[in-house]
Design a protein around this motif. Structure first.
Motif, PDB file in Angstrom:
ATOM      1  N   LYS B  84      71.708  25.750  15.355  1.00 38.84           N
ATOM      2  CA  LYS B  84      70.706  25.684  14.299  1.00 38.84           C
ATOM      3  C   LYS B  84      69.873  26.217  15.312  1.00 38.84           C
ATOM      4  N   ARG B  85      69.674  25.683  16.174  1.00 36.99           N
ATOM      5  CA  ARG B  85      68.004  26.154  17.269  1.00 36.99           C
ATOM      6  C   ARG B  85      68.123  26.921  17.453  1.00 36.99           C
ATOM      7  N   GLN B  86      69.250  27.463  18.275  1.00 42.40           N
ATOM      8  CA  GLN B  86      69.245  28.223  18.305  1.00 42.40           C
ATOM      9  C   GLN B  86      68.987  30.003  17.773  1.00 42.40           C
ATOM     10  N   ASN B  87      69.304  29.734  16.147  1.00 38.80           N
ATOM     11  CA  ASN B  87      69.078  30.327  15.782  1.00 38.80           C
ATOM     12  C   ASN B  87      67.811  30.307  14.903  1.00 38.80           C
ATOM     13  N   ALA B  88      67.047  29.089  15.068  1.00 47.49           N
ATOM     14  CA  ALA B  88      66.224  29.011  15.103  1.00 47.49           C
ATOM     15  C   ALA B  88      65.344  30.099  15.942  1.00 47.49           C
ATOM     16  N   TRP B  89      65.317  29.987  17.369  1.00 46.36           N
ATOM     17  CA  TRP B  89      65.074  30.598  18.255  1.00 46.36           C
ATOM     18  C   TRP B  89      64.816  31.988  18.039  1.00 46.36           C
ATOM     19  N   GLN B  90      66.444  33.022  16.956  1.00 44.15           N
ATOM     20  CA  GLN B  90      66.230  34.320  17.284  1.00 44.15           C
ATOM     21  C   GLN B  90      65.559  34.430  16.224  1.00 44.15           C
ATOM     22  N   ASN B 103      54.288  44.993  12.021  1.00 36.42           N
ATOM     23  CA  ASN B 103      54.277  44.592  10.647  1.00 36.42           C
ATOM     24  C   ASN B 103      54.049  43.344  10.957  1.00 36.42           C
ATOM     25  N   PHE B 104      52.817  42.790  10.502  1.00 38.33           N
ATOM     26  CA  PHE B 104      51.816  41.634  10.119  1.00 38.33           C
ATOM     27  C   PHE B 104      52.165  40.741   8.603  1.00 38.33           C
ATOM     28  N   ARG B 105      53.168  40.875   7.934  1.00 39.64           N
ATOM     29  CA  ARG B 105      53.720  41.142   6.583  1.00 39.64           C
ATOM     30  C   ARG B 105      55.137  39.953   6.491  1.00 39.64           C
ATOM     31  N   ILE B 106      54.681  39.340   7.808  1.00 42.19           N
ATOM     32  CA  ILE B 106      55.879  38.281   8.153  1.00 42.19           C
ATOM     33  C   ILE B 106      55.948  36.405   7.762  1.00 42.19           C
ATOM     34  N   ARG B 107      56.672  35.464   7.040  1.00 42.79           N
ATOM     35  CA  ARG B 107      55.449  34.094   6.906  1.00 42.79           C
ATOM     36  C   ARG B 107      57.210  33.702   7.259  1.00 42.79           C
ATOM     37  N   LEU B 108      57.767  33.133   8.123  1.00 37.45           N
ATOM     38  CA  LEU B 108      58.415  31.866   8.712  1.00 37.45           C
ATOM     39  C   LEU B 108      58.571  31.081   8.064  1.00 37.45           C
ATOM     40  N   ASP B 109      60.442  30.401   7.664  1.00 40.06           N
ATOM     41  CA  ASP B 109      59.618  29.260   6.717  1.00 40.06           C
ATOM     42  C   ASP B 109      60.666  28.565   7.329  1.00 40.06           C
ATOM     43  N   PRO B 110      60.544  27.091   7.661  1.00 39.51           N
ATOM     44  CA  PRO B 110      60.911  26.233   8.826  1.00 39.51           C
ATOM     45  C   PRO B 110      61.984  25.805   7.419  1.00 39.51           C
ATOM     46  N   GLU B 111      61.969  25.458   6.167  1.00 40.94           N
ATOM     47  CA  GLU B 111      62.830  25.381   5.602  1.00 40.94           C
ATOM     48  C   GLU B 111      64.061  26.294   5.627  1.00 40.94           C
ATOM     49  N   VAL B 112      63.898  27.303   5.655  1.00 35.53           N
ATOM     50  CA  VAL B 112      64.760  27.994   5.742  1.00 35.53           C
ATOM     51  C   VAL B 112      65.522  28.123   6.787  1.00 35.53           C
ATOM     52  N   LEU B 113      64.988  28.470   7.874  1.00 30.24           N
ATOM     53  CA  LEU B 113      65.200  27.699   9.585  1.00 30.24           C
ATOM     54  C   LEU B 113      66.147  26.310   9.850  1.00 30.24           C
ATOM     55  N   GLY B 114      66.105  26.162   9.118  1.00 27.03           N
ATOM     56  CA  GLY B 114      66.525  24.150   8.994  1.00 27.03           C
ATOM     57  C   GLY B 114      65.941  23.634  10.430  1.00 27.03           C
ATOM     58  N   THR B 115      65.242  23.601  11.161  1.00 27.06           N
ATOM     59  CA  THR B 115      64.472  22.937  12.008  1.00 27.06           C
ATOM     60  C   THR B 115      63.110  21.954  10.802  1.00 27.06           C
ATOM     61  N   GLU B 116      63.578  21.746   9.494  1.00 32.23           N
ATOM     62  CA  GLU B 116      62.510  20.886   8.543  1.00 32.23           C
ATOM     63  C   GLU B 116      62.836  19.384   9.300  1.00 32.23           C
ATOM     64  N   GLY B 117      61.598  18.591   9.163  1.00 36.19           N
ATOM     65  CA  GLY B 117      61.636  17.173   9.367  1.00 36.19           C
ATOM     66  C   GLY B 117      62.599  16.949  10.648  1.00 36.19           C
ATOM     67  N   HIS B 120      60.253  18.421  14.565  1.00 41.10           N
ATOM     68  CA  HIS B 120      61.451  19.897  15.422  1.00 41.10           C
ATOM     69  C   HIS B 120      60.079  20.593  15.881  1.00 41.10           C
ATOM     70  N   PRO B 121      60.706  20.230  17.139  1.00 43.72           N
ATOM     71  CA  PRO B 121      59.349  20.621  18.331  1.00 43.72           C
ATOM     72  C   PRO B 121      59.603  22.429  17.876  1.00 43.72           C
ATOM     73  N   ALA B 122      60.506  23.261  17.193  1.00 39.23           N
ATOM     74  CA  ALA B 122      60.085  24.558  16.961  1.00 39.23           C
ATOM     75  C   ALA B 122      59.137  24.768  15.908  1.00 39.23           C
ATOM     76  N   ASN B 123      58.634  24.300  15.455  1.00 42.02           N
ATOM     77  CA  ASN B 123      57.799  23.875  13.840  1.00 42.02           C
ATOM     78  C   ASN B 123      56.477  24.369  14.560  1.00 42.02           C
ATOM     79  N   GLN B 124      55.856  23.344  14.608  1.00 44.66           N
ATOM     80  CA  GLN B 124      54.608  24.030  15.485  1.00 44.66           C
ATOM     81  C   GLN B 124      54.058  25.472  16.424  1.00 44.66           C
TER      82      GLN B 124
END
Lengths: 225, 366
Positions: B84-90, B103-117, B120-124
């Motif tokens: 999961k974490r590796q996926n989030a890094w990718q 392409n500046f029209r991107i938004r990473l969503d913590p919930e989609v990445l599975g790092t919510e709750g 998770h250090p990746a959230n920051q």
């Protein structure tokens, strides 16, 4: 006399466009802002709108979309930006043609005439080249009043070419619009149909000739009488 | 910018404390759990096998067992959380390379990445990436708007000048020697307009901030589109065009590459006398795709062939001035081809013609 609404915020440019169009026997109406343009459109029908993209109040894109949503009138856009992405954006929003500034007055008139012509073809479902007439509703072809029998695909192809006289149409576009996007038959089918059309009119004194532009496509030229 | 740092500072300490407490609890439980387990195994194992061990050996066995259990336990946890974490890094790496491509029209969503709750250090990091994309996007919008405004403000008056000069010329044909004056006004305003357009384009490209929207597309049909767009120019001179292009896929910016074909074709048309030939051929080699535009035009002397890509350089100034070039077309072409990691070669013989070849890499541009 076709009524044409010209929308541009630059008063000199507005004058230039309307002077050019008046000389070409069009009746022009002028608006310097989106609101003024909208008021004129509300007032009565126009045959075509020449629209600048940069306007002080509403921008041209918005106005273009609003016109498209509410009425059936062709739009020619004028812009200082010649980028293809803008062109695609404009055509996507429903503009019928797109001309970068500065434009040649003759070219503007020619483009407007072409757009009006295509619009009329769409409205009347018919296109004529001198004494040749193609009716897309009844699929009837007449040359000097005499009927010419043509199979549907040949008719569609000739109708398409005759709608854009003097303009080369790419092979891929022709195949796409006549046989559909997912046509996976032999590409030579197009050449076979063109040859049949040429043969059909070979001994009839047709007012047109179809030229092969190698590696690109075909072009229908209107022959002078 | 201030908005971003404020929100980060306010939420940080709280998040850190919660993460530390959570980790201490989990770590402590695992530590005591494994040691208790190891002690029990050693105790009952000894009884079952009827062994008697010296206390020191007993202790060694317990510690070794405990570490083995801890490793096993940790391995099992990593199996579930690792991918999961590796996926989030990718996803984050992909997001950043999208930004790098413009392409500046991107938004990473913590919930989609599975790092919510569980903070998770990746959230920051995700938050900062989103913030960066947003800020860059606003800057890019401003830049585009500025370019659009400048070209509108410059092109409108030039269009009026050129247009009225031509209108005067046709509506009130002047007699005698005044006629060329109107032509000069017209030609010079058109030249100034082209110069403005190209100068803005080149400045934007050379600023280094010009976004590249790279996509894989069929470059052969793009060239055909460009030829059709320029049909009024080449059919007016009765030039013979021959196109033999196979289907070529190139990874590049559609708008920028279109500009390359238009500029090169316009040049070929401009410098080829009436009834001349323009031939387009393409070739796919192992690493590059080469597209050649050959004309039967006036050609370029050998000693000037290296210099034609310089800004404002004109091979024959006396001749080109009447043809009203801006002197920037080829500079723009070179810049765009460079940005795609390609290069250009020129072969030319005066009075016989010129062949310009654009080599574009088949893989991703650098």
């Amino acid at each position: 006399m076709p009524r044409i609404l010209v929308v541009d915020d630059d008063p000199h440019l507005l004058k230039l466009v309307s002077a050019t169009l008046t000389r070409a026997a069009f009746l022009t109406l002028e608006a310097q802002s989106g609101q003024a343009a909208w008021a004129i459109l509300d007032d009565g029908p126009v045959d075509l709108v020449v629209l600048d993209i940069m306007l002080p109040d509403t921008d041209g894109w918005t106005l273009c979309r609003r016109i498209r949503e509410t009425m059936d009138v062709p739009i020619v856009m004028l812009t200082a930006l010649g980028d293809t992405s803008h062109k695609v954006h404009g055509l996507h929003l429903g503009a019928d043609d797109y001309l970068p500034k500065p434009f040649e007055p003759d070219e503007l008139v020619a483009r407007i005439k072409a757009v009006l012509r295509r619009f009329r073809i769409n409205a009347e479902h018919a296109v004529s080249i001198r004494d040749l007439r193609l009716d897309s509703m009844t699929r009837q072809v007449t040359l000097s009043g005499e009927a010419v029998i043509m199979p549907p695909k040949e008719f569609a192809l000739l109708f398409h070419l005759a709608s854009y006289p003097g303009q080369t149409l790419l092979r891929e576009h022709l195949i796409e619009s006549i046989w559909g996007y997912d046509f996976d038959g032999d590409e030579r089918t197009l050449d076979v149909h063109i040859k049949r059309i040429r043969d059909r009119f070979a001994d009839r004194e047709a007012p047109f000739s179809i030229r092969t532009i190698r590696g690109l496509g075909y072009r229908l030229d209107v022959l002078s009488s | 910018m201030s908005r971003a740092s404020e929100s980060t500072i306010r939420t940080n300490p709280k998040k850190c404390t919660r993460a530390v407490i959570w980790r201490t609890v989990v770590g402590g439980t695992a530590f005591y759990g494994t040691f208790s387990g190891a002690f029990l195994i050693e105790h009952y194992g000894k009884q079952w096998l009827h062994w008697t061990l010296a206390p020191y050996i007993s202790l060694l066995v317990v510690v070794t067992l405990a570490f083995m259990l801890l490793a096993l336990f940790g391995g099992m946890i990593a199996r579930f959380t690792g991918p999961k974490r590796q996926n989030a890094w990718q996803v984050m790496v992909d997001g950043i390379s999208q930004i790098a491509k413009g392409n500046f029209r991107i938004r990473l969503d913590p919930e989609v990445l599975g790092t919510e709750g569980f903070d998770h250090p990746a959230n920051q990091l995700i938050e900062s990436i989103n913030e960066m994309a947003n800020e860059l996007g606003q800057l890019e919008d401003l830049r585009q708007e500025f370019i659009a405004n400048v070209s509108h403000e410059l092109q409108s008056p030039l269009a009026a000048m050129a247009g009225f000069a031509q209108l005067l010329r046709t509506a009130y044909p002047p007699n005698g020697e005044e006629a060329p004056y109107l032509d000069i006004i017209h030609a010079e305003s058109m030249r100034l307009s082209r110069l403005t357009e190209n100068l803005l384009k080149l400045t934007s490209l050379e600023s280094g901030y010009h976004p590249m929207h790279t996509v894989r597309h069929a470059v052969d049909s793009q060239i055909r589109e460009a030829i059709i767009a320029l049909e009024p120019l080449w059919s007016e001179k009765s030039l013979h065009l021959e196109v033999s292009l196979l289907s070529f896929q190139v990874l590049g910016d559609i708008d920028l590459l279109y500009q390359v074909w238009v500029n090169l074709l316009t040049n070929a048309i401009k410098f080829t006398p009436e009834h001349g030939d323009i031939i387009l051929t393409g070739e796919a080699r192992d690493r590059f795709i080469s597209l050649t535009i050959t004309d039967t035009g006036i050609g370029i002397p050998l000693e000037q062939q290296d210099r034609i890509f310089e800004r404002f350089y004109k091979a024959d100034s006396a001749r080109t001035r009447t043809l009203s070039g801006s002197g920037l077309g080829l500079a723009i072409v070179k810049k765009i081809v460079d940005m795609h990691g390609g290069h250009i070669t020129v072969e030319s013989r005066p009075d016989l013609g010129t062949a310009i070849t654009v080599h574009l890499p088949r893989t991703a541009p650098l």
